[in-house]
Design a protein around this motif. Structure first.
Motif, mmCIF file in Angstrom:
data_model
loop_
_atom_site.group_PDB
_atom_site.id
_atom_site.type_symbol
_atom_site.label_atom_id
_atom_site.label_comp_id
_atom_site.label_asym_id
_atom_site.label_seq_id
_atom_site.Cartn_x
_atom_site.Cartn_y
_atom_site.Cartn_z
ATOM 1 N N ARG A 10 -6.690 6.229 -1.149
ATOM 2 C CA ARG A 10 -5.452 6.617 -0.456
ATOM 3 C C ARG A 10 -4.524 5.425 -0.271
ATOM 4 N N ILE A 11 -5.096 4.287 0.074
ATOM 5 C CA ILE A 11 -4.276 3.076 0.230
ATOM 6 C C ILE A 11 -3.630 2.711 -1.096
ATOM 7 N N MET A 12 -4.407 2.695 -2.169
ATOM 8 C CA MET A 12 -3.869 2.274 -3.457
ATOM 9 C C MET A 12 -2.846 3.272 -4.000
ATOM 10 N N THR A 13 -2.980 4.556 -3.663
ATOM 11 C CA THR A 13 -1.961 5.533 -4.046
ATOM 12 C C THR A 13 -0.631 5.167 -3.412
ATOM 13 N N ARG A 14 -0.668 4.826 -2.147
ATOM 14 C CA ARG A 14 0.568 4.462 -1.448
ATOM 15 C C ARG A 14 1.098 3.109 -1.904
ATOM 16 N N GLY A 16 0.856 2.013 -4.883
ATOM 17 C CA GLY A 16 1.522 2.332 -6.140
ATOM 18 C C GLY A 16 2.926 2.871 -5.919
ATOM 19 N N ARG A 17 3.087 3.704 -4.906
ATOM 20 C CA ARG A 17 4.413 4.240 -4.585
ATOM 21 C C ARG A 17 5.351 3.131 -4.124
ATOM 22 N N VAL A 18 4.848 2.235 -3.283
ATOM 23 C CA VAL A 18 5.663 1.110 -2.812
ATOM 24 C C VAL A 18 6.105 0.259 -3.997
ATOM 25 N N LEU A 19 5.207 0.021 -4.943
ATOM 26 C CA LEU A 19 5.560 -0.770 -6.116
ATOM 27 C C LEU A 19 6.596 -0.046 -6.982
ATOM 28 N N ASP A 20 6.484 1.273 -7.067
ATOM 29 C CA ASP A 20 7.494 2.040 -7.800
ATOM 30 C C ASP A 20 8.867 1.903 -7.139
ATOM 31 N N TYR A 21 8.905 1.993 -5.803
ATOM 32 C CA TYR A 21 10.174 1.831 -5.081
ATOM 33 C C TYR A 21 10.715 0.423 -5.271
ATOM 34 N N ALA A 22 9.831 -0.557 -5.258
ATOM 35 C CA ALA A 22 10.258 -1.945 -5.403
ATOM 36 C C ALA A 22 10.929 -2.181 -6.747
ATOM 37 N N GLU A 23 10.466 -1.494 -7.780
ATOM 38 C CA GLU A 23 11.091 -1.659 -9.097
ATOM 39 C C GLU A 23 12.557 -1.255 -9.070
ATOM 40 N N LEU A 24 12.914 -0.367 -8.155
ATOM 41 C CA LEU A 24 14.298 0.055 -8.022
ATOM 42 C C LEU A 24 15.141 -0.965 -7.263
ATOM 43 N N ALA A 25 14.513 -1.768 -6.420
ATOM 44 C CA ALA A 25 15.261 -2.633 -5.518
ATOM 45 C C ALA A 25 15.117 -4.129 -5.796
ATOM 46 N N VAL A 26 13.985 -4.536 -6.314
ATOM 47 C CA VAL A 26 13.714 -5.962 -6.513
ATOM 48 C C VAL A 26 14.201 -6.370 -7.904
ATOM 49 N N PRO A 27 14.875 -7.509 -8.013
ATOM 50 C CA PRO A 27 15.342 -7.974 -9.327
ATOM 51 C C PRO A 27 14.179 -8.132 -10.316
ATOM 52 N N ASN A 28 14.462 -7.879 -11.584
ATOM 53 C CA ASN A 28 13.441 -7.928 -12.631
ATOM 54 C C ASN A 28 12.697 -9.254 -12.694
ATOM 55 N N ASP A 29 13.381 -10.346 -12.415
ATOM 56 C CA ASP A 29 12.723 -11.654 -12.498
ATOM 57 C C ASP A 29 11.787 -11.920 -11.323
ATOM 58 N N ASP A 40 -2.236 -8.505 -3.437
ATOM 59 C CA ASP A 40 -3.078 -9.450 -2.685
ATOM 60 C C ASP A 40 -3.265 -8.982 -1.245
ATOM 61 N N GLU A 41 -2.199 -8.502 -0.632
ATOM 62 C CA GLU A 41 -2.268 -8.061 0.763
ATOM 63 C C GLU A 41 -3.139 -6.820 0.941
ATOM 64 N N PHE A 42 -3.062 -5.897 0.010
ATOM 65 C CA PHE A 42 -3.770 -4.632 0.163
ATOM 66 C C PHE A 42 -5.036 -4.542 -0.677
ATOM 67 N N GLY A 43 -5.264 -5.493 -1.562
ATOM 68 C CA GLY A 43 -6.412 -5.446 -2.458
ATOM 69 C C GLY A 43 -7.635 -6.142 -1.897
ATOM 70 N N HIS A 44 -8.459 -6.658 -2.813
ATOM 71 C CA HIS A 44 -9.754 -7.248 -2.448
ATOM 72 C C HIS A 44 -9.635 -8.455 -1.522
ATOM 73 N N SER A 45 -8.550 -9.202 -1.616
ATOM 74 C CA SER A 45 -8.428 -10.391 -0.770
ATOM 75 C C SER A 45 -7.670 -10.111 0.522
ATOM 76 N N GLY A 46 -7.310 -8.862 0.762
ATOM 77 C CA GLY A 46 -6.546 -8.524 1.963
ATOM 78 C C GLY A 46 -7.162 -7.390 2.744
#
Length: 79
Positions: A10-14, A16-29, A40-46
């Motif tokens: 459930r965490i990783m589903t969300r 993924g959604r946050v990362l999809d939204y970020a692609e719309l707002a964060v510059p490509n570089d 890192d924050e939500f994965g194995h080290s967070g």
């Protein structure tokens, strides 16, 4: 009983959604850096390792149900 695998899915589903939204707002570089930081924050080290620690110790509650036995300085923990 709480299933750690289900929580992680459930965490990783969300995430993924946050990362999809970020692609719309964060510059490509900067999107790859943002992606790394979020994972890192939500994965194995967070959060994932923190939740694993909580779930591993979740069944070791003390007499008062808060995870620790009361410490009062009296015999048997009397108030």
């Amino acid at each position: 009983m709480v299933d750690a695998g289900e929580i992680n899915r459930r965490i990783m589903t969300r995430v993924g959604r946050v990362l999809d939204y970020a692609e719309l707002a964060v510059p490509n570089d900067k999107i790859n850096l943002f992606r790394k930081l979020v994972l890192d924050e939500f994965g194995h080290s967070g959060l994932r390792s923190e939740l694993a620690g909580l779930l591993d110790h979740g069944d070791q509650s003390g007499e008062d149900g808060r995870g620790k036995e009361p410490v009062t300085g009296r015999k048997g923990g009397a108030p």
